[in-house]
Design a protein around this motif. Sequence first.
Motif, PDB file in Angstrom:
ATOM      1  N   SER A 107       8.369   6.099   9.847  1.00  0.00           N
ATOM      2  CA  SER A 107       8.647   4.714   9.496  1.00  0.00           C
ATOM      3  C   SER A 107       7.387   4.114   8.895  1.00  0.00           C
ATOM      4  CB  SER A 107       9.023   3.897  10.735  1.00  0.00           C
ATOM      5  OG  SER A 107      10.202   4.377  11.306  1.00  0.00           O
ATOM      6  N   VAL A 108       7.563   3.362   7.811  1.00  0.00           N
ATOM      7  CA  VAL A 108       6.485   2.550   7.265  1.00  0.00           C
ATOM      8  C   VAL A 108       6.698   1.161   7.841  1.00  0.00           C
ATOM      9  CG1 VAL A 108       5.421   1.609   5.188  1.00  0.00           C
ATOM     10  CG2 VAL A 108       6.421   3.913   5.137  1.00  0.00           C
ATOM     11  N   VAL A 109       5.717   0.667   8.585  1.00  0.00           N
ATOM     12  CA  VAL A 109       5.852  -0.632   9.249  1.00  0.00           C
ATOM     13  C   VAL A 109       4.709  -1.556   8.818  1.00  0.00           C
ATOM     14  CG1 VAL A 109       7.023   0.363  11.255  1.00  0.00           C
ATOM     15  CG2 VAL A 109       4.573   0.052  11.314  1.00  0.00           C
ATOM     16  N   SER A 110       4.984  -2.855   8.870  1.00  0.00           N
ATOM     17  CA  SER A 110       3.940  -3.823   8.548  1.00  0.00           C
ATOM     18  C   SER A 110       2.905  -3.822   9.670  1.00  0.00           C
ATOM     19  CB  SER A 110       4.538  -5.213   8.346  1.00  0.00           C
ATOM     20  OG  SER A 110       5.255  -5.618   9.495  1.00  0.00           O
ATOM     21  N   ALA A 111       1.646  -3.845   9.286  1.00  0.00           N
ATOM     22  CA  ALA A 111       0.564  -3.804  10.272  1.00  0.00           C
ATOM     23  C   ALA A 111      -0.029  -5.187  10.529  1.00  0.00           C
ATOM     24  CB  ALA A 111      -0.534  -2.856   9.801  1.00  0.00           C
ATOM     25  N   GLU A 112       0.302  -6.128   9.663  1.00  0.00           N
ATOM     26  CA  GLU A 112      -0.211  -7.489   9.807  1.00  0.00           C
ATOM     27  C   GLU A 112       0.731  -8.431   9.077  1.00  0.00           C
ATOM     28  OE1 GLU A 112      -3.515  -7.823   6.364  1.00  0.00           O
ATOM     29  OE2 GLU A 112      -3.889  -6.237   7.825  1.00  0.00           O
ATOM     30  N   GLU A 113       0.478  -9.738   9.213  1.00  0.00           N
ATOM     31  CA  GLU A 113       1.301 -10.716   8.512  1.00  0.00           C
ATOM     32  C   GLU A 113       1.048 -10.614   7.014  1.00  0.00           C
ATOM     33  OE1 GLU A 113       0.786 -14.629  10.064  1.00  0.00           O
ATOM     34  OE2 GLU A 113       1.440 -14.044  12.067  1.00  0.00           O
ATOM     35  N   LEU A 114       2.109 -10.814   6.235  1.00  0.00           N
ATOM     36  CA  LEU A 114       2.005 -10.747   4.779  1.00  0.00           C
ATOM     37  C   LEU A 114       2.018 -12.163   4.217  1.00  0.00           C
ATOM     38  CD1 LEU A 114       4.651  -7.939   4.251  1.00  0.00           C
ATOM     39  CD2 LEU A 114       2.166  -7.668   4.415  1.00  0.00           C
ATOM     40  N   ASP A 115       1.375 -12.341   3.083  1.00  0.00           N
ATOM     41  CA  ASP A 115       1.363 -13.638   2.415  1.00  0.00           C
ATOM     42  C   ASP A 115       1.605 -13.406   0.931  1.00  0.00           C
ATOM     43  OD1 ASP A 115       0.966 -16.163   1.394  1.00  0.00           O
ATOM     44  OD2 ASP A 115      -0.934 -16.495   2.429  1.00  0.00           O
ATOM     45  N   ARG A 116       2.787 -13.794   0.471  1.00  0.00           N
ATOM     46  CA  ARG A 116       3.158 -13.555  -0.918  1.00  0.00           C
ATOM     47  C   ARG A 116       2.203 -14.253  -1.883  1.00  0.00           C
ATOM     48  NH1 ARG A 116       5.529 -15.553  -5.204  1.00  0.00           N
ATOM     49  NH2 ARG A 116       6.873 -14.268  -6.479  1.00  0.00           N
ATOM     50  N   GLU A 117       1.635 -15.384  -1.477  1.00  0.00           N
ATOM     51  CA  GLU A 117       0.710 -16.090  -2.340  1.00  0.00           C
ATOM     52  C   GLU A 117      -0.577 -15.291  -2.566  1.00  0.00           C
ATOM     53  OE1 GLU A 117       2.623 -17.658   0.017  1.00  0.00           O
ATOM     54  OE2 GLU A 117       3.865 -18.578  -1.532  1.00  0.00           O
ATOM     55  N   ASP A 118      -0.936 -14.441  -1.633  1.00  0.00           N
ATOM     56  CA  ASP A 118      -2.115 -13.575  -1.798  1.00  0.00           C
ATOM     57  C   ASP A 118      -1.765 -12.320  -2.597  1.00  0.00           C
ATOM     58  OD1 ASP A 118      -3.817 -15.266  -0.423  1.00  0.00           O
ATOM     59  OD2 ASP A 118      -3.557 -14.225   1.488  1.00  0.00           O
ATOM     60  N   VAL A 119      -0.732 -11.599  -2.164  1.00  0.00           N
ATOM     61  CA  VAL A 119      -0.299 -10.366  -2.831  1.00  0.00           C
ATOM     62  C   VAL A 119       1.217 -10.353  -2.835  1.00  0.00           C
ATOM     63  CG1 VAL A 119      -0.370  -7.846  -2.812  1.00  0.00           C
ATOM     64  CG2 VAL A 119      -2.340  -9.126  -1.978  1.00  0.00           C
ATOM     65  N   SER A 120       1.817 -10.225  -4.014  1.00  0.00           N
ATOM     66  CA  SER A 120       3.281 -10.279  -4.119  1.00  0.00           C
ATOM     67  C   SER A 120       3.926  -8.902  -4.159  1.00  0.00           C
ATOM     68  CB  SER A 120       3.697 -11.076  -5.349  1.00  0.00           C
ATOM     69  OG  SER A 120       3.225 -10.442  -6.524  1.00  0.00           O
ATOM     70  N   GLU A 121       3.138  -7.841  -4.390  1.00  0.00           N
ATOM     71  CA  GLU A 121       3.702  -6.493  -4.433  1.00  0.00           C
ATOM     72  C   GLU A 121       2.637  -5.472  -4.057  1.00  0.00           C
ATOM     73  OE1 GLU A 121       6.496  -5.524  -7.595  1.00  0.00           O
ATOM     74  OE2 GLU A 121       5.464  -3.619  -7.849  1.00  0.00           O
ATOM     75  N   TYR A 122       3.060  -4.470  -3.311  1.00  0.00           N
ATOM     76  CA  TYR A 122       2.169  -3.387  -2.909  1.00  0.00           C
ATOM     77  C   TYR A 122       2.732  -2.070  -3.424  1.00  0.00           C
ATOM     78  CZ  TYR A 122       0.035  -6.590   0.434  1.00  0.00           C
ATOM     79  OH  TYR A 122      -0.610  -7.644   1.021  1.00  0.00           O
ATOM     80  N   ASN A 123       1.869  -1.229  -3.953  1.00  0.00           N
ATOM     81  CA  ASN A 123       2.232   0.145  -4.256  1.00  0.00           C
ATOM     82  C   ASN A 123       1.590   0.990  -3.164  1.00  0.00           C
ATOM     83  OD1 ASN A 123       3.740  -0.195  -6.660  1.00  0.00           O
ATOM     84  ND2 ASN A 123       1.839  -0.609  -7.745  1.00  0.00           N
ATOM     85  N   VAL A 124       2.422   1.490  -2.270  1.00  0.00           N
ATOM     86  CA  VAL A 124       1.956   2.218  -1.092  1.00  0.00           C
ATOM     87  C   VAL A 124       2.104   3.711  -1.351  1.00  0.00           C
ATOM     88  CG1 VAL A 124       2.297   2.561   1.378  1.00  0.00           C
ATOM     89  CG2 VAL A 124       2.663   0.292   0.385  1.00  0.00           C
ATOM     90  N   THR A 125       0.998   4.423  -1.337  1.00  0.00           N
ATOM     91  CA  THR A 125       1.024   5.866  -1.572  1.00  0.00           C
ATOM     92  C   THR A 125       1.113   6.601  -0.243  1.00  0.00           C
ATOM     93  OG1 THR A 125      -0.287   5.629  -3.587  1.00  0.00           O
ATOM     94  CG2 THR A 125      -0.190   7.823  -2.600  1.00  0.00           C
ATOM     95  N   VAL A 126       2.165   7.418  -0.114  1.00  0.00           N
ATOM     96  CA  VAL A 126       2.375   8.253   1.073  1.00  0.00           C
ATOM     97  C   VAL A 126       1.972   9.672   0.706  1.00  0.00           C
ATOM     98  CG1 VAL A 126       4.038   9.084   2.762  1.00  0.00           C
ATOM     99  CG2 VAL A 126       4.310   6.800   1.764  1.00  0.00           C
ATOM    100  N   ARG A 127       1.088  10.259   1.478  1.00  0.00           N
ATOM    101  CA  ARG A 127       0.637  11.635   1.235  1.00  0.00           C
ATOM    102  C   ARG A 127       1.204  12.542   2.322  1.00  0.00           C
ATOM    103  NH1 ARG A 127      -2.119  11.784  -3.068  1.00  0.00           N
ATOM    104  NH2 ARG A 127      -3.585  10.174  -3.661  1.00  0.00           N
ATOM    105  N   ALA A 128       1.677  13.710   1.895  1.00  0.00           N
ATOM    106  CA  ALA A 128       2.188  14.725   2.825  1.00  0.00           C
ATOM    107  C   ALA A 128       1.395  16.003   2.612  1.00  0.00           C
ATOM    108  CB  ALA A 128       3.676  14.968   2.580  1.00  0.00           C
ATOM    109  N   GLU A 129       1.086  16.674   3.717  1.00  0.00           N
ATOM    110  CA  GLU A 129       0.315  17.914   3.662  1.00  0.00           C
ATOM    111  C   GLU A 129       0.871  18.876   4.698  1.00  0.00           C
ATOM    112  OE1 GLU A 129      -4.055  18.811   5.183  1.00  0.00           O
ATOM    113  OE2 GLU A 129      -4.082  17.712   3.283  1.00  0.00           O
TER     114      GLU A 129
END
Length: 95
Positions: free
Chosen positions: A50-72
Motif C-alpha cells: 500500500s502507498v499511504v500518506s505519511a503527512e498532511e498534504l497541502d494542494r497550495e504547496d504541491v498539487s501533484e506528485y510523481n512517486v517512483t516505486v522501485r522493485a528489486e
Amino acid sequence: KEVPEDAPPGTVVALLHVQDRDSGPNGEVRCSLEGGVPFRLEKSFEDFYSVVSAEELDREDVSEYNVTVRAEDGGSPPRRSSAVLALRVLDVNDN
C-alpha cells in the motif's frame, strides 16, 4: 490517482501488486519509494504493498506528485524495475 488534501496521514492512496515468477531468493521482491515525497510504502499481504500518506498534504504547496516505486529481487545480481505513480492532490475548501 487522486487524493484530497484533507486526507489524514495513513490514508491508502494506491495498492500495488508485485510479482516475480522465479523461485527462491530470485523470486523475493522488495519495494521502496524514492525519497522526497510525503508517502510511505507498507507491505499489506505477501505480494501487495500500500502507498499511504505519511503527512498532511497541502494542494497550495504541491498539487501533484510523481512517486517512483522501485522493485528489486533477491537474485545475484539483483534485477530491478520501477514504475511512476502520478498522484494529484485535490483542493478542499479550507477557509
